[in-house]
Design a protein around this motif. Structure first.
Motif, PDB file in Angstrom:
ATOM      1  N   SER A 187       1.239  -0.804   0.070  1.00 63.31           N
ATOM      2  CA  SER A 187       0.505  -0.118  -0.256  1.00 63.31           C
ATOM      3  C   SER A 187       0.830   1.721  -0.117  1.00 63.31           C
ATOM      4  CB  SER A 187      -1.215  -0.187   1.376  1.00 63.31           C
ATOM      5  OG  SER A 187      -0.350   0.155   2.548  1.00 63.31           O
ATOM      6  N   ASP A 188       1.670   1.420  -0.804  1.00 64.40           N
ATOM      7  CA  ASP A 188       3.141   2.339  -0.794  1.00 64.40           C
ATOM      8  C   ASP A 188       2.411   3.429  -1.301  1.00 64.40           C
ATOM      9  OD1 ASP A 188       4.597   2.051  -3.160  1.00 64.40           O
ATOM     10  OD2 ASP A 188       4.056   0.249  -2.360  1.00 64.40           O
ATOM     11  N   THR A 189       1.490   3.039  -2.497  1.00 62.44           N
ATOM     12  CA  THR A 189       1.403   4.558  -2.712  1.00 62.44           C
ATOM     13  C   THR A 189      -0.420   5.609  -2.474  1.00 62.44           C
ATOM     14  OG1 THR A 189      -0.187   3.460  -4.526  1.00 62.44           O
ATOM     15  CG2 THR A 189       1.368   3.744  -4.825  1.00 62.44           C
ATOM     16  N   GLN A 190      -0.929   4.692  -1.037  1.00 63.85           N
ATOM     17  CA  GLN A 190      -2.209   5.098  -0.631  1.00 63.85           C
ATOM     18  C   GLN A 190      -1.569   6.237   0.479  1.00 63.85           C
ATOM     19  OE1 GLN A 190      -4.638   3.775  -2.176  1.00 63.85           O
ATOM     20  NE2 GLN A 190      -2.889   2.651  -3.319  1.00 63.85           N
ATOM     21  N   VAL A 191      -2.542   7.085   0.519  1.00 64.03           N
ATOM     22  CA  VAL A 191      -2.830   8.260   1.422  1.00 64.03           C
ATOM     23  C   VAL A 191      -3.968   8.063   1.579  1.00 64.03           C
ATOM     24  CG1 VAL A 191      -0.686   9.533   0.879  1.00 64.03           C
ATOM     25  CG2 VAL A 191      -2.461  10.201  -0.361  1.00 64.03           C
TER      26      VAL A 191
END
Length: 424
Positions: A187-191
């Motif tokens: 989930s590294d691209t989630q904010v």
């Protein structure tokens, strides 16, 4: 809910990261599905009542900004809500998109989503979802939300880098960790950029519970921050979180069995339970917070029919749990303290019915309760069911009065109410 109403709530009650949603006063009267009410509070002065239907009704926090870590804690009470069987609605959702106007459709991915679902057997559960770089995944567990207030705390962490696969979601309900199966996430691209709370999606409702005119639910005490456990709200000033009976007293309050003593900010844990108070405790404990007994008719000479306690006392009499303290004339002795041996009988009859007979006493469980003592069989059964371990040193103290703190433990254990644990 109309657009103006939604905008009003977003403007009056914005939720900042790391700050509380404080409902400080009633909102102006207007059509819609949200209402700030004193009767909808968990603590403080006001809480938020939601009347769900096919249209979403929520408050929005637009203060998170590209957060890679996010925690939220709030309280929810679903007692007065019935959903259509196997239907659900989003109670909370946090999104990755640019902040929309509160009335607009959500933008971006629902990075963290908590949904209430009513199963075919009528029980309500909390489903948890999170968005990864590959799409949405669901938690492996769905804890039940019984009638009454529940503290829900969620922690979301995005993966720290591409390929790290160390994103996670954790859930606590009433201070207890609930295994979610949401770990090792890509989930590294989630904010998280904003969040919504209430009836975030439309709901399909059924006939409301008995005695309730319209389906509603209550939410209160929203708090969010980047890291660190948020935990429970202390309801009573005389019951701090360090009190060993905190979890039971707040559990009894969350079950809506008691509102405390005096002005409602204290519980008076060391005060003795009187017989009139006991009637309310037992009837609400066994029948639920929605129960309203019939008007009193004056069965007992020492209980005025206009007393707040009279309907509960007479219901306890009709239930066969007590016959009073004297028969000629019939009296109840409402202000007399309840003794621990009497309490054993009251609890088990309220739980199992007036004809309940426990196994014969052995006289070997407590050193101060011989087999031929009054209520000995009930006292030993109370121990066998894990409701009481006595008063210490192998004794039960049968002739000692029951304090309000002890009563909380007895009732929570007898009727299996969730405790409100402090947490980590």
């Amino acid at each position: 809910m109309n657009d103006n109403r939604k905008a009003l709530f977003s403007a009056l009650f914005p939720v900042a990261l790391g700050m509380l949603l404080v409902l400080s006063g009633p909102a102006p009267a207007a059509a819609g599905n949200l209402a700030v009410q004193s009767g909808s509070k968990y603590s403080g002065n006001y809480g938020l009542q939601v009347t769900p239907d096919s249209t979403a009704a929520f408050v929005q926090s637009s203060h998170p900004s590209s957060e890679k870590a996010y925690r939220v804690r709030f309280y929810v009470n679903l007692t007065r809500l019935e959903l259509a069987s196997n239907s659900d609605f989003d109670l909370f959702a946090a999104y990755s998109g640019a902040d929309p106007a509160p009335t607009a459709a959500p933008t971006g991915n629902p990075v963290l989503r908590a949904s209430v679902r009513q199963q075919s057997d009528g029980t309500k559960v909390l489903d948890l979802f999170t968005w990864t770089d590959s799409g949405e995944v669901q938690s492996s567990s769905s804890p039940q939300l019984r009638d009454g207030w529940h503290a829900v705390e969620l922690q979301w962490s995005g993966a720290t880098a591409a390929g790290a696969n160390n994103g996670s979601v954790n859930l606590w309900v009433d201070g207890q960790p609930r295994t979610t199966g949401l770990a090792g996430l890509d989930s590294d691209t989630q904010v998280i950029n904003y969040a919504r709370w209430g009836s975030v999606s439309g709901a399909s409702t059924a006939s409301p519970p008995p005695g309730v005119a319209v389906n509603t639910f209550k939410v209160d005490e929203f708090s969010s921050q980047r890291s660190g456990y948020i935990g429970q709200v202390q309801v009573f000033t005389d019951v701090p979180a360090t009190d060993p009976l905190f979890r039971f007293i707040q559990g009894l309050y969350a079950a809506e069995v008691t509102a405390g003593c005096g002005n409602g900010t204290t519980y008076c844990p060391g005060d003795n339970v009187t017989r009139d108070q006991m009637a309310v405790f037992l009837e609400r404990g066994s029948r639920g917070a929605l129960f309203t007994p019939p008007a009193a008719s004056g069965i007992f000479a020492d209980v005025p029919a206009g007393s707040f306690f009279a309907p509960f006392i007479e219901q306890l009499f009709r239930d066969g749990v007590t016959a009073g303290c004297a028969t000629s004339p019939p009296q109840y002795c409402p202000s007399s303290p309840v003794m621990r041996d009497q309490m054993a009988v009251f609890l088990l009859r309220a739980k199992y019915g007036p004809s309940y007979t426990p196994p014969p006493a052995t006289g070997t469980v407590f050193n101060d309760v011989p087999a031929n003592a009054f209520a000995a069989a009930f006292i030993e059964r109370l121990a066998a069911e894990g409701i009481s371990t006595g008063c210490g040193g192998g004794s039960y103290c049968p002739h000692s009065p029951v304090t309000r703190a002890q009563m909380a433990v007895f009732l929570v254990r007898t009727f299996s109410f969730p405790t409100q644990d402090v947490g980590p």
